[in-house]
Design an enzyme around this catalytic site. Structure first.
Site, PDB file in Angstrom:
ATOM      1  N   SER A 110     -16.783   4.425  12.943  1.00 63.75           N
ATOM      2  CA  SER A 110     -15.796   5.508  12.907  1.00 63.75           C
ATOM      3  C   SER A 110     -16.383   6.700  13.652  1.00 63.75           C
ATOM      4  O   SER A 110     -17.595   6.786  13.853  1.00 63.75           O
ATOM      5  CB  SER A 110     -15.407   5.873  11.468  1.00 63.75           C
ATOM      6  OG  SER A 110     -16.558   6.122  10.681  1.00 63.75           O
ATOM      7  N   GLU A 170     -16.208  11.062  14.629  1.00 62.19           N
ATOM      8  CA  GLU A 170     -15.760  12.400  14.224  1.00 62.19           C
ATOM      9  C   GLU A 170     -15.641  13.339  15.414  1.00 62.19           C
ATOM     10  O   GLU A 170     -16.493  13.367  16.298  1.00 62.19           O
ATOM     11  CB  GLU A 170     -16.729  13.005  13.208  1.00 62.19           C
ATOM     12  CG  GLU A 170     -16.267  14.370  12.698  1.00 62.19           C
ATOM     13  CD  GLU A 170     -17.002  14.806  11.464  1.00 62.19           C
ATOM     14  OE1 GLU A 170     -16.948  14.057  10.456  1.00 62.19           O
ATOM     15  OE2 GLU A 170     -17.642  15.869  11.491  1.00 62.19           O
ATOM     16  N   THR A 192     -12.349  17.509  12.040  1.00 57.45           N
ATOM     17  CA  THR A 192     -12.835  18.535  11.113  1.00 57.45           C
ATOM     18  C   THR A 192     -11.822  19.669  10.918  1.00 57.45           C
ATOM     19  O   THR A 192     -10.824  19.779  11.632  1.00 57.45           O
ATOM     20  CB  THR A 192     -14.183  19.116  11.582  1.00 57.45           C
ATOM     21  OG1 THR A 192     -13.992  19.776  12.848  1.00 57.45           O
ATOM     22  CG2 THR A 192     -15.233  18.037  11.724  1.00 57.45           C
ATOM     23  N   ALA A 222     -13.549  26.659   8.129  1.00 61.85           N
ATOM     24  CA  ALA A 222     -13.720  27.312   6.831  1.00 61.85           C
ATOM     25  C   ALA A 222     -12.392  27.915   6.370  1.00 61.85           C
ATOM     26  O   ALA A 222     -11.727  28.635   7.111  1.00 61.85           O
ATOM     27  CB  ALA A 222     -14.786  28.401   6.935  1.00 61.85           C
ATOM     28  N   ARG A 243     -15.133  20.204  -0.272  1.00 61.41           N
ATOM     29  CA  ARG A 243     -15.039  21.539  -0.866  1.00 61.41           C
ATOM     30  C   ARG A 243     -14.872  22.573   0.241  1.00 61.41           C
ATOM     31  O   ARG A 243     -14.021  23.427   0.203  1.00 61.41           O
ATOM     32  CB  ARG A 243     -16.294  21.860  -1.686  1.00 61.41           C
ATOM     33  CG  ARG A 243     -16.173  23.169  -2.461  1.00 61.41           C
ATOM     34  CD  ARG A 243     -17.509  23.658  -2.968  1.00 61.41           C
ATOM     35  NE  ARG A 243     -18.339  24.131  -1.869  1.00 61.41           N
ATOM     36  CZ  ARG A 243     -19.511  24.721  -2.041  1.00 61.41           C
ATOM     37  NH1 ARG A 243     -20.012  24.867  -3.249  1.00 61.41           N
ATOM     38  NH2 ARG A 243     -20.205  25.138  -1.004  1.00 61.41           N
ATOM     39  N   GLY A 244     -15.722  22.485   1.264  1.00 59.60           N
ATOM     40  CA  GLY A 244     -15.649  23.419   2.381  1.00 59.60           C
ATOM     41  C   GLY A 244     -16.354  24.729   2.088  1.00 59.60           C
ATOM     42  O   GLY A 244     -16.864  24.965   0.987  1.00 59.60           O
ATOM     43  N   ASP A 245     -16.379  25.587   3.091  1.00 58.46           N
ATOM     44  CA  ASP A 245     -17.029  26.899   2.986  1.00 58.46           C
ATOM     45  C   ASP A 245     -15.976  27.991   2.964  1.00 58.46           C
ATOM     46  O   ASP A 245     -14.951  27.897   3.644  1.00 58.46           O
ATOM     47  CB  ASP A 245     -17.952  27.137   4.193  1.00 58.46           C
ATOM     48  CG  ASP A 245     -19.056  26.089   4.271  1.00 58.46           C
ATOM     49  OD1 ASP A 245     -19.648  25.790   3.216  1.00 58.46           O
ATOM     50  OD2 ASP A 245     -19.301  25.583   5.372  1.00 58.46           O
ATOM     51  N   TYR A 279     -24.817  13.488   0.655  1.00 52.88           N
ATOM     52  CA  TYR A 279     -25.979  14.168   1.237  1.00 52.88           C
ATOM     53  C   TYR A 279     -27.263  13.427   0.867  1.00 52.88           C
ATOM     54  O   TYR A 279     -27.837  13.666  -0.201  1.00 52.88           O
ATOM     55  CB  TYR A 279     -26.035  15.623   0.732  1.00 52.88           C
ATOM     56  CG  TYR A 279     -24.816  16.414   1.118  1.00 52.88           C
ATOM     57  CD1 TYR A 279     -24.774  17.130   2.317  1.00 52.88           C
ATOM     58  CD2 TYR A 279     -23.679  16.423   0.311  1.00 52.88           C
ATOM     59  CE1 TYR A 279     -23.639  17.835   2.689  1.00 52.88           C
ATOM     60  CE2 TYR A 279     -22.541  17.118   0.683  1.00 52.88           C
ATOM     61  CZ  TYR A 279     -22.533  17.818   1.878  1.00 52.88           C
ATOM     62  OH  TYR A 279     -21.401  18.509   2.253  1.00 52.88           O
ATOM     63  N   HIS A 333     -27.590  18.307  -1.031  1.00 53.41           N
ATOM     64  CA  HIS A 333     -26.818  19.430  -0.503  1.00 53.41           C
ATOM     65  C   HIS A 333     -27.728  20.645  -0.332  1.00 53.41           C
ATOM     66  O   HIS A 333     -28.524  20.958  -1.221  1.00 53.41           O
ATOM     67  CB  HIS A 333     -25.654  19.753  -1.453  1.00 53.41           C
ATOM     68  CG  HIS A 333     -24.630  20.644  -0.833  1.00 53.41           C
ATOM     69  ND1 HIS A 333     -24.826  21.988  -0.651  1.00 53.41           N
ATOM     70  CD2 HIS A 333     -23.395  20.370  -0.327  1.00 53.41           C
ATOM     71  CE1 HIS A 333     -23.752  22.516  -0.072  1.00 53.41           C
ATOM     72  NE2 HIS A 333     -22.880  21.557   0.144  1.00 53.41           N
ATOM     73  N   LYS A 356     -17.095  13.025  -7.823  1.00 57.84           N
ATOM     74  CA  LYS A 356     -16.078  12.877  -6.767  1.00 57.84           C
ATOM     75  C   LYS A 356     -15.552  11.446  -6.726  1.00 57.84           C
ATOM     76  O   LYS A 356     -14.350  11.216  -6.539  1.00 57.84           O
ATOM     77  CB  LYS A 356     -16.665  13.262  -5.401  1.00 57.84           C
ATOM     78  CG  LYS A 356     -16.951  14.741  -5.248  1.00 57.84           C
ATOM     79  CD  LYS A 356     -17.325  15.119  -3.831  1.00 57.84           C
ATOM     80  CE  LYS A 356     -18.711  14.728  -3.436  1.00 57.84           C
ATOM     81  NZ  LYS A 356     -19.134  15.340  -2.149  1.00 57.84           N
ATOM     82  N   PHE A 400     -28.767  22.793  13.632  1.00 58.12           N
ATOM     83  CA  PHE A 400     -27.932  22.184  12.579  1.00 58.12           C
ATOM     84  C   PHE A 400     -28.813  21.690  11.427  1.00 58.12           C
ATOM     85  O   PHE A 400     -28.490  21.890  10.255  1.00 58.12           O
ATOM     86  CB  PHE A 400     -27.156  20.972  13.123  1.00 58.12           C
ATOM     87  CG  PHE A 400     -26.061  21.286  14.110  1.00 58.12           C
ATOM     88  CD1 PHE A 400     -25.487  22.548  14.192  1.00 58.12           C
ATOM     89  CD2 PHE A 400     -25.593  20.302  14.969  1.00 58.12           C
ATOM     90  CE1 PHE A 400     -24.477  22.832  15.094  1.00 58.12           C
ATOM     91  CE2 PHE A 400     -24.577  20.560  15.879  1.00 58.12           C
ATOM     92  CZ  PHE A 400     -24.020  21.824  15.947  1.00 58.12           C
ATOM     93  N   HIS A 438     -20.819   6.119  11.114  1.00 52.56           N
ATOM     94  CA  HIS A 438     -19.884   7.207  11.438  1.00 52.56           C
ATOM     95  C   HIS A 438     -20.585   8.150  12.416  1.00 52.56           C
ATOM     96  O   HIS A 438     -21.584   8.779  12.065  1.00 52.56           O
ATOM     97  CB  HIS A 438     -19.499   7.956  10.157  1.00 52.56           C
ATOM     98  CG  HIS A 438     -18.452   9.013  10.349  1.00 52.56           C
ATOM     99  ND1 HIS A 438     -17.115   8.722  10.475  1.00 52.56           N
ATOM    100  CD2 HIS A 438     -18.548  10.366  10.437  1.00 52.56           C
ATOM    101  CE1 HIS A 438     -16.424   9.849  10.621  1.00 52.56           C
ATOM    102  NE2 HIS A 438     -17.275  10.854  10.608  1.00 52.56           N
TER     103      HIS A 438
END
Length: 279
Positions: A6, A8, A39, A42, A97-99, A135, A139, A155, A206, A256
């Site tokens: 897959s 992204e 993606t 935020a 969840r996101g930022d 993760y 995280h 989750k 990153f 991925h």
């Protein structure tokens, strides 16, 4: 049996980027991707761009999976987005969840990704594939590994179909993470996220931000290449090829690729791994 792939992308910011991504999608046809994920900024800052990118991918005959982050959102807002995707026959989503956007103080009606997963299941039913984040090196905002594992298990119990990991370069971290989640009763597929190395300085940035270990011998060798882009690319391909070979040998359910909207390195890696129809 061939390992599923897959891909992204992030939503392009310009018409030129949009046209280029359509070409990249066609080039990546050679790896027979299971789906392309897109993606989401935020607080949903790229919502419309995510939707239009997903629509472009679907119009080319591929399955597309939009990311959906819940922090800063309301249930009404999320329900509206899901209704839009359902109308477009999209049945796979990456629930995060996101930022919080910069300058925003409140998390909104959802505090954790597990709450978003539960909301999707309760309001949309079982005909969705819901991917969540994992993760392997834990995280970056979580101090305790055991607590991070528990959040991940939450989750899955809320209804996740599978997981995609943050990128990593230490396969032992991935295998240990999978073993630890299996011990908690988690049985969903956990697909490793793979970041090809093109611009090493950017990847290192990153990695530092997200608490990802780049093995010291790799970092030292990369830093020794300085501005020699060809050597960085060649060595990076060797490092990531070996990583993928070890993962495939260990029986991973897929790979991925975080492409940064480029095709060349992912195509070359899949060719080396025997996952491409490209000659």
């Amino acid at each position: 049996m061939t390992t599923p792939v897959s891909i992204e992308f992030f939503p392009p910011n310009t018409p030129v980027g949009t046209d280029k991504l359509k070409t990249v999608v066609q080039e990546l046809r050679a790896v027979n991707p299971q789906y392309f994920s897109v993606t989401y900024g935020a607080g949903g800052s790229t919502r419309e761009k995510t939707l239009s990118t997903v629509a472009d991918i679907a119009s080319q005959g591929f399955e597309a999976a939009p990311h959906l982050s819940c922090v800063g959102s309301t249930r009404e807002n999320i329900a509206e987005i899901l209704a839009t995707y359902r109308a477009q026959h999209i049945r796979r989503v990456v629930a995060l969840r996101g930022d919080l956007p910069s300058g925003t103080a409140t998390a909104g009606e959802f505090r954790y990704a597990a709450e978003l997963v539960r909301f999707i299941r309760e309001t949309q039913g079982e005909d969705w594939d819901i991917e969540v984040a994992a993760y392997p090196e834990y995280h970056p905002q979580q101090r305790y590994a055991a607590r991070d594992l528990q959040f991940f298990a939450d989750k899955v119990r809320a209804g996740a179909s599978g997981a995609i990991t943050q990128f990593f370069y230490n396969p032992d971290a991935y295998f240990h993470f999978v073993d630890a989640t299996r011990a908690l009763g988690v049985e969903v597929p956990i697909v490793p996220g793979i970041m090809p190395i093109n611009n090493y300085a950017r990847i290192a940035q990153f990695a530092q931000r997200d608490g990802i270990e780049i093995p010291r011998w790799v970092a030292l060798k990369m830093e020794g290449y300085m501005d020699d882009a060809a050597s960085v690319r060649a060595f990076g391909l060797d490092v990531v090829t070996r990583l993928c070979e070890r993962l495939i040998a260990g029986g991973v359910p897929g790979l991925h690729f975080y492409t940064l909207n480029q095709s060349a390195l992912t195509l070359e890696l899949c060719k080396r791994l025997g996952l491409s129809t490209q000659a």
